[in-house]
Design an enzyme around this catalytic site. Sequence first.
Site, short mmCIF file in Angstrom:
data_model
loop_
_atom_site.label_atom_id
_atom_site.label_comp_id
_atom_site.label_asym_id
_atom_site.label_seq_id
_atom_site.Cartn_x
_atom_site.Cartn_y
_atom_site.Cartn_z
CG ASN A 10 8.16 -17.02 112.70
OD1 ASN A 10 9.36 -16.19 111.81
ND2 ASN A 10 7.16 -16.48 112.58
CE LYS A 12 6.85 -15.00 115.89
NZ LYS A 12 5.69 -14.83 116.71
CG HIS A 94 3.28 -14.97 111.07
ND1 HIS A 94 3.07 -13.99 112.08
CD2 HIS A 94 3.65 -15.91 111.54
CE1 HIS A 94 3.50 -14.53 113.29
NE2 HIS A 94 3.89 -15.78 112.98
CD GLU A 96 4.34 -11.98 115.09
OE1 GLU A 96 5.32 -12.03 114.27
OE2 GLU A 96 4.20 -12.74 116.02
CD GLU A 165 1.67 -19.59 113.43
OE1 GLU A 165 2.43 -19.99 114.13
OE2 GLU A 165 1.78 -18.52 113.05
N GLY A 171 3.03 -15.95 120.90
CA GLY A 171 3.73 -15.06 121.67
C GLY A 171 3.27 -14.66 122.96
CB SER A 211 2.57 -20.26 123.29
OG SER A 211 2.16 -19.00 123.19
#
Length: 248
Positions: A10, A12, A94, A96, A165, A171, A211
């Site tokens: 991903n 991003k 996701h 985010e 996740e 991150g 991560s």
Amino acid sequence: MSRRFIVGGNWKMNGDKDKITEIVSNLMRGPLDPNAEVVIGVPSIYLAYVKSIMPDNISVAAQNCWKVPNGAFTGEVSPAMILDVGGEWVILGHSERRTIFNEKDDLIAEKVAHALDTGLNVIACIGESLEERESGKTEEVVFRQIKALLPAIADNWENVVLAYEPVWAIGTGKTATPQQAQDVHASLRHWLALNVSPDVAQNVRIQYGGSVTAANAKELAACSDIDGFLVGGASLKPEFIDIVNASQ
Ligand code: PGA
């Protein structure tokens, strides 16, 4: 019944043409475990470019899409457009998108339904925040998120991969321990067996994301209910190859 290991990258909102060319060259050099499926989630504006230079053994995904084929939705991209330029997958839900863009379970479900109807495969992301984990709500949250997707997925489970996740691991450099990840994956499978079918529970692939690096991938990949990874930061680096190969 064995589930094929599947690793998603991903990117991003990262990369430019030079960087993308470098990443793709690196993927082509590999060597990549032929038993692992690889899907790379790229910024929509680069989908066609990535597709034009990516080898055929690697699929390309969008990182989001809208819930109808076309119309007055300024700035949005539809599953039909993703397919039209060679994308085969879309990442939906996701964290985010959920937190920064305020996407709720019901909107994510509408997107999942439309993407599947159009013929895209979906990586559907779920996961709890740190606060939710610390207050013992991990299962409640991920079960709620997956439950919201059931009518959208209907009998299209073959075209869906789940990505667990934990938001606190994305991150942050804080990976879930293999035991923490395995526990949630096993609970999800158990929940699916009860609420969907034993067959779906047995066959759906569940990725871990948060991560993941070359240093922790092998230990995570060894867990019986972890069927691959969704990789953010490390998917931009050469170590992504080692992550793809982590189940060898
Ligand atoms: P990360 O991101 O690997 O950089 O933690 C994972 C993701 O957001 O899918």
